[in-house]
Motif scaffolding. Structure first.
Motif, PDB file in Angstrom:
ATOM      1  N   ALA A  88       1.009  -1.193  -0.029  1.00  0.00           N
ATOM      2  CA  ALA A  88      -0.214   0.001  -0.087  1.00  0.00           C
ATOM      3  C   ALA A  88       0.629   1.357  -0.082  1.00  0.00           C
ATOM      4  CB  ALA A  88      -0.822   0.182   1.113  1.00  0.00           C
ATOM      5  N   ILE A  89       2.223   1.124   0.547  1.00  0.00           N
ATOM      6  CA  ILE A  89       3.093   2.167   0.394  1.00  0.00           C
ATOM      7  C   ILE A  89       3.732   2.330  -0.988  1.00  0.00           C
ATOM      8  CG2 ILE A  89       5.343   3.259   1.347  1.00  0.00           C
ATOM      9  CD1 ILE A  89       2.823   3.858   3.276  1.00  0.00           C
ATOM     10  N   THR A  90       4.231   1.141  -1.385  1.00  0.00           N
ATOM     11  CA  THR A  90       4.878   1.106  -2.736  1.00  0.00           C
ATOM     12  C   THR A  90       4.354   1.265  -3.834  1.00  0.00           C
ATOM     13  OG1 THR A  90       5.965  -1.019  -1.833  1.00  0.00           O
ATOM     14  CG2 THR A  90       6.624  -0.542  -3.968  1.00  0.00           C
ATOM     15  N   ARG A  91       2.659   1.320  -3.966  1.00  0.00           N
ATOM     16  CA  ARG A  91       2.139   1.668  -4.971  1.00  0.00           C
ATOM     17  C   ARG A  91       2.213   3.298  -5.473  1.00  0.00           C
ATOM     18  NH1 ARG A  91      -4.539   1.828  -3.036  1.00  0.00           N
ATOM     19  NH2 ARG A  91      -4.060   3.537  -1.369  1.00  0.00           N
ATOM     20  N   GLY A  92       2.585   3.982  -4.302  1.00  0.00           N
ATOM     21  CA  GLY A  92       2.711   5.472  -4.699  1.00  0.00           C
ATOM     22  C   GLY A  92       1.522   6.040  -5.216  1.00  0.00           C
ATOM     23  N   PRO A  93       1.745   6.876  -6.291  1.00  0.00           N
ATOM     24  CA  PRO A  93       0.518   7.658  -6.470  1.00  0.00           C
ATOM     25  C   PRO A  93      -0.692   6.953  -7.403  1.00  0.00           C
ATOM     26  CG  PRO A  93       2.129   7.915  -8.162  1.00  0.00           C
ATOM     27  CD  PRO A  93       2.873   6.950  -7.195  1.00  0.00           C
ATOM     28  N   PHE A  94      -0.296   5.673  -7.369  1.00  0.00           N
ATOM     29  CA  PHE A  94      -1.395   4.977  -8.472  1.00  0.00           C
ATOM     30  C   PHE A  94      -2.643   4.334  -7.623  1.00  0.00           C
ATOM     31  CE2 PHE A  94       2.611   4.453 -10.483  1.00  0.00           C
ATOM     32  CZ  PHE A  94       2.164   5.075 -11.565  1.00  0.00           C
ATOM     33  N   ALA A  95      -3.813   4.070  -8.088  1.00  0.00           N
ATOM     34  CA  ALA A  95      -4.892   3.534  -7.389  1.00  0.00           C
ATOM     35  C   ALA A  95      -5.617   2.555  -8.532  1.00  0.00           C
ATOM     36  CB  ALA A  95      -5.823   4.450  -6.993  1.00  0.00           C
ATOM     37  N   ILE A  96      -6.409   1.747  -8.102  1.00  0.00           N
ATOM     38  CA  ILE A  96      -7.337   0.871  -8.913  1.00  0.00           C
ATOM     39  C   ILE A  96      -8.614   1.238  -9.027  1.00  0.00           C
ATOM     40  CG2 ILE A  96      -8.415  -1.445  -9.002  1.00  0.00           C
ATOM     41  CD1 ILE A  96      -5.769  -1.554 -10.150  1.00  0.00           C
ATOM     42  N   GLY A  97      -9.263   1.456  -9.981  1.00  0.00           N
ATOM     43  CA  GLY A  97     -10.485   1.807 -10.353  1.00  0.00           C
ATOM     44  C   GLY A  97     -11.161   0.827 -11.095  1.00  0.00           C
ATOM     45  N   PHE A  98     -12.454   0.941 -11.245  1.00  0.00           N
ATOM     46  CA  PHE A  98     -13.080   0.011 -12.237  1.00  0.00           C
ATOM     47  C   PHE A  98     -13.810   0.624 -13.504  1.00  0.00           C
ATOM     48  CE2 PHE A  98     -12.258  -2.060  -8.372  1.00  0.00           C
ATOM     49  CZ  PHE A  98     -11.952  -3.287  -8.542  1.00  0.00           C
ATOM     50  N   GLN A  99     -13.610   0.061 -14.546  1.00  0.00           N
ATOM     51  CA  GLN A  99     -14.162   0.522 -15.875  1.00  0.00           C
ATOM     52  C   GLN A  99     -15.193  -0.631 -16.465  1.00  0.00           C
ATOM     53  OE1 GLN A  99     -11.759   1.074 -19.453  1.00  0.00           O
ATOM     54  NE2 GLN A  99     -11.958   3.083 -19.209  1.00  0.00           N
ATOM     55  N   ASP A 100     -16.358   0.285 -16.897  1.00  0.00           N
ATOM     56  CA  ASP A 100     -17.195  -0.511 -17.563  1.00  0.00           C
ATOM     57  C   ASP A 100     -17.044  -0.923 -18.758  1.00  0.00           C
ATOM     58  OD1 ASP A 100     -19.579  -1.801 -18.533  1.00  0.00           O
ATOM     59  OD2 ASP A 100     -21.026  -0.028 -18.481  1.00  0.00           O
ATOM     60  N   GLN A 101     -16.763  -2.328 -19.073  1.00  0.00           N
ATOM     61  CA  GLN A 101     -16.378  -2.805 -20.372  1.00  0.00           C
ATOM     62  C   GLN A 101     -17.306  -3.739 -20.913  1.00  0.00           C
ATOM     63  OE1 GLN A 101     -12.253  -4.237 -20.126  1.00  0.00           O
ATOM     64  NE2 GLN A 101     -11.389  -2.499 -19.556  1.00  0.00           N
ATOM     65  N   ASP A 116      -2.769   9.569  -9.581  1.00  0.00           N
ATOM     66  CA  ASP A 116      -3.111  10.966  -9.018  1.00  0.00           C
ATOM     67  C   ASP A 116      -2.132  12.000  -9.654  1.00  0.00           C
ATOM     68  OD1 ASP A 116      -3.534  13.169  -7.693  1.00  0.00           O
ATOM     69  OD2 ASP A 116      -3.111  12.321  -5.499  1.00  0.00           O
ATOM     70  N   MET A 117      -2.537  12.788 -10.495  1.00  0.00           N
ATOM     71  CA  MET A 117      -1.439  13.707 -11.023  1.00  0.00           C
ATOM     72  C   MET A 117      -1.015  14.886 -10.070  1.00  0.00           C
ATOM     73  SD  MET A 117      -0.635  12.545 -13.973  1.00  0.00           S
ATOM     74  CE  MET A 117       0.129  14.130 -14.667  1.00  0.00           C
ATOM     75  N   ASP A 118      -1.671  14.913  -8.900  1.00  0.00           N
ATOM     76  CA  ASP A 118      -1.281  15.871  -8.073  1.00  0.00           C
ATOM     77  C   ASP A 118      -0.404  15.367  -6.819  1.00  0.00           C
ATOM     78  OD1 ASP A 118      -2.507  18.036  -9.392  1.00  0.00           O
ATOM     79  OD2 ASP A 118      -4.414  18.052  -8.266  1.00  0.00           O
ATOM     80  N   HIS A 119       0.188  14.174  -7.076  1.00  0.00           N
ATOM     81  CA  HIS A 119       0.960  13.655  -5.877  1.00  0.00           C
ATOM     82  C   HIS A 119       2.238  14.025  -6.226  1.00  0.00           C
ATOM     83  CE1 HIS A 119       3.082  10.381  -3.465  1.00  0.00           C
ATOM     84  NE2 HIS A 119       1.734  10.111  -3.073  1.00  0.00           N
ATOM     85  N   PRO A 120       2.906  14.441  -4.962  1.00  0.00           N
ATOM     86  CA  PRO A 120       4.244  14.919  -5.047  1.00  0.00           C
ATOM     87  C   PRO A 120       5.269  14.002  -5.635  1.00  0.00           C
ATOM     88  CG  PRO A 120       3.825  14.338  -2.695  1.00  0.00           C
ATOM     89  CD  PRO A 120       2.388  14.145  -3.521  1.00  0.00           C
ATOM     90  N   ARG A 121       4.958  12.898  -5.860  1.00  0.00           N
ATOM     91  CA  ARG A 121       6.004  11.896  -6.607  1.00  0.00           C
ATOM     92  C   ARG A 121       5.841  12.081  -8.038  1.00  0.00           C
ATOM     93  NH1 ARG A 121       5.341   8.177  -2.071  1.00  0.00           N
ATOM     94  NH2 ARG A 121       7.311   7.776  -1.288  1.00  0.00           N
ATOM     95  N   VAL A 122       4.877  12.569  -8.626  1.00  0.00           N
ATOM     96  CA  VAL A 122       4.604  12.691  -9.877  1.00  0.00           C
ATOM     97  C   VAL A 122       5.145  13.804 -10.532  1.00  0.00           C
ATOM     98  CG1 VAL A 122       2.977  12.709 -11.822  1.00  0.00           C
ATOM     99  CG2 VAL A 122       2.416  11.514  -9.798  1.00  0.00           C
ATOM    100  N   ASN A 123       6.085  13.684 -11.682  1.00  0.00           N
ATOM    101  CA  ASN A 123       6.776  14.562 -12.487  1.00  0.00           C
ATOM    102  C   ASN A 123       6.903  14.353 -13.742  1.00  0.00           C
ATOM    103  OD1 ASN A 123       9.920  14.554 -12.285  1.00  0.00           O
ATOM    104  ND2 ASN A 123       8.868  13.032 -10.922  1.00  0.00           N
ATOM    105  N   THR A 124       7.896  15.122 -14.489  1.00  0.00           N
ATOM    106  CA  THR A 124       8.415  14.782 -15.788  1.00  0.00           C
ATOM    107  C   THR A 124      10.079  14.880 -15.963  1.00  0.00           C
ATOM    108  OG1 THR A 124       7.979  16.872 -16.697  1.00  0.00           O
ATOM    109  CG2 THR A 124       6.298  15.346 -17.002  1.00  0.00           C
ATOM    110  N   GLU A 125      10.375  15.090 -14.829  1.00  0.00           N
ATOM    111  CA  GLU A 125      12.075  15.167 -14.750  1.00  0.00           C
ATOM    112  C   GLU A 125      12.915  14.187 -14.355  1.00  0.00           C
ATOM    113  OE1 GLU A 125      13.163  17.898 -16.299  1.00  0.00           O
ATOM    114  OE2 GLU A 125      10.957  18.705 -16.595  1.00  0.00           O
TER     115      GLU A 125
END
Length: 247
Positions: A88-101, A116-125
């Protein structure tokens, strides 16, 4: 407020994830959820407890990381001081959701990864790229997907495990009272564990039933994990001594 987006290799092609651990990245937490599928690794390093969901009588297993709110004692000198880090820590800014297929008139909810694009670990550098240069999943993203697979399996196993523990009346509250630097007594409330007394009193038939269900080992792992409380007490005392020295 999290900014969760469905992960895709076009919108998020250049995203990188910092995998260091720090209070700057939201790791200053005292508990985090865990699952029976990782108890074997968790119990070597952390105390395992059960907590009740606030709005129900259902239980969730948690890892204790610190003795005070918003304090993670495993964060030391810029590193996570353990050989295993909870999923639950290692997953970082990621989460599981469910999509209708849905297809052909049927309805199916499939798990999909969100970020989560606003998570402090997320960047492009700097950090691990989420996607390869030409759009495929990076080894890091494959690792995250494996973590989610284990977590989802763990959620289902946990439901069955707690049902078995309730059936044999093995869950009991535990009031923790520890003595810290300067003879300070600190109490932690709201935790539950496996009752050693009730476990010892199980009949041979019920022990065998718990073993066949696959949860006898889990019960003993929870009990053995409690020895890690002393490690937290020692670390907390060292931290308090350092704070006094530097004051």
């Amino acid at each position: 407020m999290p900014n969760h987006q469905l992960l895709n290799n076009m919108t998020h092609h250049d995203v990188k994830i910092i995998t260091d651990y720090s209070t700057d990245y939201g790791d200053n937490i005292s508990t985090v959820m865990t699952f029976p599928t990782e108890f074997g690794d968790i119990q070597k390093e952390y105390p395992i407890f059960f907590r009740k969901y606030p709005d129900s009588e259902e239980f969730q297993a948690v890892v204790m990381l610190g003795l005070f709110q918003n304090d993670n004692l495993f964060l030391q000198a810029g590193n996570w001081q353990a050989n295993y880090i909870p999923g639950a820590i290692t997953r970082g800014p990621f989460a599981i959701g469910f999509q209708d297929q849905s297809a052909d008139g049927g309805s199916e909810k499939a798990p999909v990864v969100h970020i989560d694009m606003d998570h402090p670990r997320v960047n492009t550098e700097k950090g691990h790229p989420v996607f390869l240069e030409h759009g495929g999943n990076s080894p890091y993203l494959e690792h995250i997907s494996n973590i989610f697979t284990h977590m989802m399996d763990g959620i289902e196993v946990g439901k069955t495990m707690f049902a078995a523990f309730k059936q044999f009346d093995l869950i009991e509250p535990i009031e923790l009272e520890v003595t810290l630097e300067g003879d300070q007594v600190h109490k932690l409330h709201g935790n539950y564990t496996v009752s050693q007394t009730k476990l010892n009193e199980l009949s041979a038939e019920n022990l065998q039933a718990l073993h066949r269900a696959g949860f006898l080992e889990a019960a003993y792992l929870v009990r053995s994990s409690l020895s890690n409380i002393q490690k937290l007490v020692n670390w907390q005392n060292q931290k308090m001594q350092q704070q006094v020295t530097s004051a």
